[in-house]
Design an enzyme around this catalytic site. Structure first.
Site, PDB file in Angstrom:
ATOM      1  N   ASP A  99       0.781  -1.233   0.000  1.00 14.41           N
ATOM      2  CA  ASP A  99       0.000   0.000   0.000  1.00 14.41           C
ATOM      3  C   ASP A  99       0.815   1.287   0.000  1.00 14.41           C
ATOM      4  O   ASP A  99       0.566   2.170  -0.820  1.00 14.41           O
ATOM      5  CB  ASP A  99      -0.972  -0.003   1.204  1.00 14.41           C
ATOM      6  CG  ASP A  99      -1.934   1.173   1.175  1.00 14.41           C
ATOM      7  OD1 ASP A  99      -2.408   1.505   0.079  1.00 14.41           O
ATOM      8  OD2 ASP A  99      -2.206   1.746   2.241  1.00 14.41           O
ATOM      9  N   CYS A 127     -14.567  11.629  -2.967  1.00 17.32           N
ATOM     10  CA  CYS A 127     -14.672  10.236  -2.516  1.00 17.32           C
ATOM     11  C   CYS A 127     -14.791  10.165  -0.988  1.00 17.32           C
ATOM     12  O   CYS A 127     -13.994  10.743  -0.252  1.00 17.32           O
ATOM     13  CB  CYS A 127     -13.440   9.465  -2.999  1.00 17.32           C
ATOM     14  SG  CYS A 127     -13.428   7.753  -2.449  1.00 17.32           S
ATOM     15  N   CYS A 178     -18.927   1.385  -4.161  1.00 21.05           N
ATOM     16  CA  CYS A 178     -18.636   1.021  -5.556  1.00 21.05           C
ATOM     17  C   CYS A 178     -18.090  -0.397  -5.656  1.00 21.05           C
ATOM     18  O   CYS A 178     -18.196  -1.042  -6.706  1.00 21.05           O
ATOM     19  CB  CYS A 178     -17.688   2.023  -6.198  1.00 21.05           C
ATOM     20  SG  CYS A 178     -16.102   2.196  -5.352  1.00 21.05           S
TER      21      CYS A 178
HETATM   22  C1  B12 Z   1      -4.274   6.968  -3.071  1.00 21.41           C
HETATM   23  C2  B12 Z   1      -5.106   5.752  -2.819  1.00 21.41           C
HETATM   24  C3  B12 Z   1      -6.467   5.947  -2.558  1.00 21.41           C
HETATM   25  C4  B12 Z   1      -7.155   7.294  -2.779  1.00 21.41           C
HETATM   26  C5  B12 Z   1      -7.396   7.489  -4.302  1.00 21.41           C
HETATM   27  C6  B12 Z   1      -8.099   6.272  -4.948  1.00 21.41           C
HETATM   28  C7  B12 Z   1      -7.893   6.142  -6.435  1.00 21.41           C
HETATM   29  N1  B12 Z   1      -8.906   5.678  -7.115  1.00 21.41           N
HETATM   30  O1  B12 Z   1      -6.817   6.418  -6.940  1.00 21.41           O
HETATM   31  C8  B12 Z   1      -8.436   7.122  -1.915  1.00 21.41           C
HETATM   32  C9  B12 Z   1      -8.178   7.631  -0.513  1.00 21.41           C
HETATM   33  C10 B12 Z   1      -9.680   7.814  -2.467  1.00 21.41           C
HETATM   34  C11 B12 Z   1      -8.544   5.597  -1.888  1.00 21.41           C
HETATM   35  C12 B12 Z   1      -9.734   4.945  -1.652  1.00 21.41           C
HETATM   36  C13 B12 Z   1      -9.855   3.568  -1.633  1.00 21.41           C
HETATM   37  N2  B12 Z   1      -8.849   2.666  -1.634  1.00 21.41           N
HETATM   38 CO1  B12 Z   1      -7.061   3.134  -1.954  1.00 21.41          CO
HETATM   39  N3  B12 Z   1      -5.191   3.409  -2.459  1.00 21.41           N
HETATM   40  C14 B12 Z   1      -4.536   4.463  -2.818  1.00 21.41           C
HETATM   41  C15 B12 Z   1      -3.083   4.082  -3.169  1.00 21.41           C
HETATM   42  C16 B12 Z   1      -2.192   4.397  -1.967  1.00 21.41           C
HETATM   43  C17 B12 Z   1      -2.551   4.733  -4.442  1.00 21.41           C
HETATM   44  C18 B12 Z   1      -3.533   4.671  -5.631  1.00 21.41           C
HETATM   45  C19 B12 Z   1      -3.119   5.524  -6.793  1.00 21.41           C
HETATM   46  O2  B12 Z   1      -1.962   5.540  -7.177  1.00 21.41           O
HETATM   47  N4  B12 Z   1      -4.077   6.257  -7.343  1.00 21.41           N
HETATM   48  C20 B12 Z   1      -3.892   7.017  -8.516  1.00 21.41           C
HETATM   49  C21 B12 Z   1      -4.736   6.371  -9.620  1.00 21.41           C
HETATM   50  C22 B12 Z   1      -4.642   7.171 -10.916  1.00 21.41           C
HETATM   51  O3  B12 Z   1      -4.169   5.127  -9.845  1.00 21.41           O
HETATM   52  P1  B12 Z   1      -4.949   3.703  -9.648  1.00 21.41           P
HETATM   53  O4  B12 Z   1      -6.207   3.835  -8.926  1.00 21.41           O
HETATM   54  O5  B12 Z   1      -3.944   2.758  -9.144  1.00 21.41           O
HETATM   55  O6  B12 Z   1      -5.394   3.471 -11.138  1.00 21.41           O
HETATM   56  C23 B12 Z   1      -4.608   2.845 -12.105  1.00 21.41           C
HETATM   57  C24 B12 Z   1      -5.479   1.992 -13.017  1.00 21.41           C
HETATM   58  O7  B12 Z   1      -6.831   1.961 -12.559  1.00 21.41           O
HETATM   59  C25 B12 Z   1      -5.357   2.667 -14.328  1.00 21.41           C
HETATM   60  N5  B12 Z   1      -6.411   3.577 -14.746  1.00 21.41           N
HETATM   61  C26 B12 Z   1      -7.082   4.487 -14.060  1.00 21.41           C
HETATM   62  N6  B12 Z   1      -7.926   5.132 -14.829  1.00 21.41           N
HETATM   63  C27 B12 Z   1      -7.783   4.617 -16.056  1.00 21.41           C
HETATM   64  C28 B12 Z   1      -8.422   4.918 -17.222  1.00 21.41           C
HETATM   65  C29 B12 Z   1      -8.042   4.237 -18.372  1.00 21.41           C
HETATM   66  C30 B12 Z   1      -8.734   4.586 -19.619  1.00 21.41           C
HETATM   67  C31 B12 Z   1      -7.015   3.243 -18.318  1.00 21.41           C
HETATM   68  C32 B12 Z   1      -6.601   2.516 -19.523  1.00 21.41           C
HETATM   69  C33 B12 Z   1      -6.407   2.943 -17.098  1.00 21.41           C
HETATM   70  C34 B12 Z   1      -6.800   3.633 -16.005  1.00 21.41           C
HETATM   71  O8  B12 Z   1      -4.222   3.435 -14.302  1.00 21.41           O
HETATM   72  C35 B12 Z   1      -4.053   3.919 -13.006  1.00 21.41           C
HETATM   73  C36 B12 Z   1      -2.623   4.215 -12.755  1.00 21.41           C
HETATM   74  O9  B12 Z   1      -1.865   3.037 -12.885  1.00 21.41           O
HETATM   75  C37 B12 Z   1      -3.221   2.519  -3.392  1.00 21.41           C
HETATM   76  C38 B12 Z   1      -1.987   1.688  -3.024  1.00 21.41           C
HETATM   77  C39 B12 Z   1      -0.920   1.772  -4.107  1.00 21.41           C
HETATM   78  N7  B12 Z   1       0.297   1.977  -3.716  1.00 21.41           N
HETATM   79  O10 B12 Z   1      -1.232   1.642  -5.284  1.00 21.41           O
HETATM   80  C40 B12 Z   1      -4.441   2.169  -2.482  1.00 21.41           C
HETATM   81  C41 B12 Z   1      -5.386   1.094  -3.002  1.00 21.41           C
HETATM   82  C42 B12 Z   1      -5.669   1.383  -4.457  1.00 21.41           C
HETATM   83  N8  B12 Z   1      -6.663   1.320  -2.233  1.00 21.41           N
HETATM   84  C43 B12 Z   1      -7.275   0.269  -1.964  1.00 21.41           C
HETATM   85  C44 B12 Z   1      -8.552   0.248  -1.339  1.00 21.41           C
HETATM   86  C45 B12 Z   1      -9.026  -1.079  -0.756  1.00 21.41           C
HETATM   87  C46 B12 Z   1      -9.330   1.413  -1.288  1.00 21.41           C
HETATM   88  C47 B12 Z   1     -10.803   1.540  -0.857  1.00 21.41           C
HETATM   89  C48 B12 Z   1     -11.689   0.383  -1.297  1.00 21.41           C
HETATM   90  C49 B12 Z   1     -10.827   1.719   0.689  1.00 21.41           C
HETATM   91  C50 B12 Z   1     -12.207   1.891   1.290  1.00 21.41           C
HETATM   92  N9  B12 Z   1     -12.987   0.827   1.429  1.00 21.41           N
HETATM   93  O11 B12 Z   1     -12.563   2.980   1.700  1.00 21.41           O
HETATM   94  C51 B12 Z   1     -11.199   2.882  -1.555  1.00 21.41           C
HETATM   95  C52 B12 Z   1     -11.722   2.637  -2.991  1.00 21.41           C
HETATM   96  C53 B12 Z   1     -11.918   3.893  -3.785  1.00 21.41           C
HETATM   97  C54 B12 Z   1     -11.801   3.642  -5.289  1.00 21.41           C
HETATM   98  N10 B12 Z   1     -12.887   3.266  -5.945  1.00 21.41           N
HETATM   99  O12 B12 Z   1     -10.683   3.790  -5.873  1.00 21.41           O
HETATM  100  C55 B12 Z   1      -6.566  -0.984  -2.442  1.00 21.41           C
HETATM  101  C56 B12 Z   1      -7.286  -1.497  -3.697  1.00 21.41           C
HETATM  102  C57 B12 Z   1      -7.278  -2.998  -3.829  1.00 21.41           C
HETATM  103  C58 B12 Z   1      -7.972  -3.419  -5.102  1.00 21.41           C
HETATM  104  N11 B12 Z   1      -8.407  -4.660  -5.127  1.00 21.41           N
HETATM  105  O13 B12 Z   1      -8.112  -2.662  -6.035  1.00 21.41           O
HETATM  106  C59 B12 Z   1      -5.095  -0.427  -2.700  1.00 21.41           C
HETATM  107  C60 B12 Z   1      -4.351  -1.088  -3.853  1.00 21.41           C
HETATM  108  C61 B12 Z   1      -4.332  -0.615  -1.373  1.00 21.41           C
HETATM  109  C62 B12 Z   1      -3.846  -2.053  -1.177  1.00 21.41           C
HETATM  110  N12 B12 Z   1      -2.554  -2.237  -1.086  1.00 21.41           N
HETATM  111  O14 B12 Z   1      -4.594  -2.984  -1.125  1.00 21.41           O
HETATM  112  N13 B12 Z   1      -7.350   5.002  -2.136  1.00 21.41           N
HETATM  113  S1  SF4 Z   2     -18.463  -4.960 -13.503  1.00 17.56           S
HETATM  114 FE1  SF4 Z   2     -19.862  -3.235 -13.193  1.00 17.56          FE
HETATM  115  S2  SF4 Z   2     -19.770  -2.769 -11.017  1.00 17.56           S
HETATM  116 FE2  SF4 Z   2     -17.976  -4.075 -11.484  1.00 17.56          FE
HETATM  117  S3  SF4 Z   2     -16.335  -2.594 -11.860  1.00 17.56           S
HETATM  118 FE3  SF4 Z   2     -17.264  -3.092 -13.852  1.00 17.56          FE
HETATM  119  S4  SF4 Z   2     -18.808  -1.516 -14.168  1.00 17.56           S
HETATM  120 FE4  SF4 Z   2     -18.249  -1.467 -12.009  1.00 17.56          FE
HETATM  121  S1  SF4 Z   3     -18.542   4.605  -3.983  1.00 17.30           S
HETATM  122 FE1  SF4 Z   3     -16.326   4.359  -4.376  1.00 17.30          FE
HETATM  123  S2  SF4 Z   3     -15.709   6.229  -5.447  1.00 17.30           S
HETATM  124 FE2  SF4 Z   3     -17.733   6.615  -4.550  1.00 17.30          FE
HETATM  125  S3  SF4 Z   3     -17.340   7.577  -2.591  1.00 17.30           S
HETATM  126 FE3  SF4 Z   3     -17.460   5.373  -2.181  1.00 17.30          FE
HETATM  127  S4  SF4 Z   3     -15.352   4.588  -2.367  1.00 17.30           S
HETATM  128 FE4  SF4 Z   3     -15.385   6.643  -3.270  1.00 17.30          FE
END
Ligand code: B12
Ligand code: SF4
Ligand code: SF4
Length: 380
Positions: free
Chosen positions: A137, A219, A249
């Site tokens: 993480d 969020c 979500c």
């Molecule tokens: C910062 C962070 C948050 C932030 C921002 C979340 C976000 N969506 O980025 C906040 C505080 C909001 C958050 C919330 C949550 N988080 Co969080 N978070 C992180 C952290 C530390 C970094 C994520 C990051 O770099 N975000 C920046 C975005 C841009 O990157 P990304 O989400 O990784 O997305 C990548 C891909 O999805 C893709 N992508 C994104 N958009 C698009 C669009 C296209 C077109 C394409 C091709 C690709 C693409 O590229 C992105 C970059 O590589 C990671 C741990 C880590 N070191 O990675 C945990 C992590 C992502 N979180 C985690 C969890 C469990 C949560 C929550 C469920 C916690 C909760 N229950 O409250 C929520 C879920 C919210 C959500 N729907 O994302 C887990 C997810 C596990 C999983 N199975 O996915 C992680 C991996 C921690 C862990 N080690 O387990 N989190």
């Molecule tokens: S299957 Fe549906 S609910 Fe699950 S991540 Fe994709 S769009 Fe969201």
């Molecule tokens: S449903 Fe997912 S994206 Fe929306 S507020 Fe909750 S954790 Fe954040």
């Protein structure tokens, strides 16, 4: 090239539920990768809110060889934390906790297994402890992007790494290693979400601004865990009964039909946290906070952060909210201005104008903090 079968078997035997491998390109041109471009756009849009450490670690997130020179592979590990209905707390008296919160801090409980994984790597690959680096993480690693490249699942429209074996309920951890391990195939490039938009529709605040992209500022997970200050007024009612984190979500996703109960080998369940009533939470003191949340991730938001969140939940409890008014009026005189501000908001939301003025009169007269005075003057 090292064949991964034996290594995978030994990593799974340590208690991980998923062990998958991805290669790091020899010439590390991370900026060209689509996920890195997505991260750049995400940061440029301000979606990281005040999590400035993500921007600071951008170069490392883009280029794993800046984390570990000559890294050749990434090992992505997953830990299933699904506890069935038991993990999804909430009724009118019990606030809703994110499922992952109902455990001792996973960072701490997964780390010893990562240490053991390191020793397995030393034995099987003939390397030393200088040749790998692990994170769960908190490291400068795009964990979801690497997990998806390693085929541990796919990037859902909710931005989660969705596993076809475990649904949305995997913690992720990464090990960068100076070795070339045969990479696993990613899942086929077709969309696994198809036309589904359930997660986007289920998000209470509209934080999923486009498929796969979350604006942290909207969020609930960010607001209730990472934000150390006041929660924007416009979001408070939408938080509902969520006291810490948000799973809306993730819960909405139909791929969770494949979720399996956690083996719990690397986790320590703390179901009693979900049993705390809203009244008990509003009554927390430094001593009871320390006792209830010892060794959990929740303790990091500190007593003031949790009381802030509890005030919001109290303000949102509808018909039964009035029973919390005496506690909220007391919290309007709490030593923390953050707590006072949110207690004032909750009282004003629950009580009618005259009653609210009466309940808050003493606190208002004693108030010196501008942000809290602002709440006193504001309409909920
Ligand atoms: C910062 C962070 C948050 C932030 C921002 C979340 C976000 N969506 O980025 C906040 C505080 C909001 C958050 C919330 C949550 N988080 Co969080 N978070 C992180 C952290 C530390 C970094 C994520 C990051 O770099 N975000 C920046 C975005 C841009 O990157 P990304 O989400 O990784 O997305 C990548 C891909 O999805 C893709 N992508 C994104 N958009 C698009 C669009 C296209 C077109 C394409 C091709 C690709 C693409 O590229 C992105 C970059 O590589 C990671 C741990 C880590 N070191 O990675 C945990 C992590 C992502 N979180 C985690 C969890 C469990 C949560 C929550 C469920 C916690 C909760 N229950 O409250 C929520 C879920 C919210 C959500 N729907 O994302 C887990 C997810 C596990 C999983 N199975 O996915 C992680 C991996 C921690 C862990 N080690 O387990 N989190
Ligand atoms: S299957 Fe549906 S609910 Fe699950 S991540 Fe994709 S769009 Fe969201
Ligand atoms: S449903 Fe997912 S994206 Fe929306 S507020 Fe909750 S954790 Fe954040």
């Amino acid at each position: 090239m090292i064949e991964p079968a034996e290594l995978r078997k030994r990593l799974l035997a340590l208690g991980f539920d998923v062990a998958r491998f991805a290669s790091i390109p020899a010439r590390d041109d991370g900026g060209a990768l689509p996920e890195v471009n997505a991260l750049r756009k995400w940061l440029d849009a301000g979606y990281q809110a005040d999590m400035h450490w993500i921007e600071r670690g951008f170069a490392k997130r883009a280029s794993p060889t800046l984390v570990l020179s000559e890294a050749g592979s990434v090992i992505m590990l997953g830990v299933n934390y699904f506890q069935g209905a038991a993990g999804a707390s909430s009724d009118s008296q019990h606030p809703r906790w994110a499922r992952y919160a109902l455990y001792s801090d996973y960072h701490d409980t997964i780390k010893p297994a990562l240490e053991k994984a390191g020793r397995v790597l030393e034995e099987t690959l003939g390397i030393t402890s200088a040749d790998y680096r692990y994170y769960v993480d908190t490291g400068p690693v795009l964990e979801r992007a690497w997990a998806s490249r390693a085929g541990a699942g796919f990037a859902g429209k909710n931005a989660m790494l969705v596993s076809r074996d475990f649904g949305n309920w995997l913690f992720l951890a990464a090990i960068f290693v100076r070795a070339k391990i045969k990479a696993d195939e990613p899942l086929p490039a077709r969309s696994h979400c198809g036309k589904c938009t359930r997660c986007i529709d289920a998000c209470p605040t509209g934080a999923i601004v486009s498929p796969g992209t979350v604006d942290s500022r909207l969020c609930i997970s960010y607001q209730t865990i990472e934000n150390k200050g006041a929660i924007p007024r416009g979001l408070r009612a939408k938080i509902g009964a969520r006291i810490y984190g948000c799973d809306a979500c993730a819960e909405a996703c139909p791929w969770n039909r494949f979720a399996q109960a956690s083996r719990g080998l690397l986790l320590e369940a703390r179901p009693e946290i979900g049993q705390l009533s809203l009244g008990e939470l509003l009554a927390l003191t430094p001593e009871s906070f320390a006792a209830h949340f010892r060794k959990t991730a929740i303790k990091r938001i500190k007593l003031a952060g949790l009381l802030r969140n509890a005030c919001i939940v109290a303000g949102n409890t509808g018909a039964r909210a009035a029973e919390h008014l005496p506690q909220l009026a007391r919290l309007a005189a709490h030593e923390s201005p953050l707590v006072r501000a949110h207690a004032v908001w909750a009282v004003q939301r629950i009580a009618d104008g005259e009653q609210a003025t009466r309940l808050l009169a003493e606190a208002r007269n004693a108030e010196k903090d501008a942000s809290v005075l602002d709440e006193h003057g504001a309409q909920p």
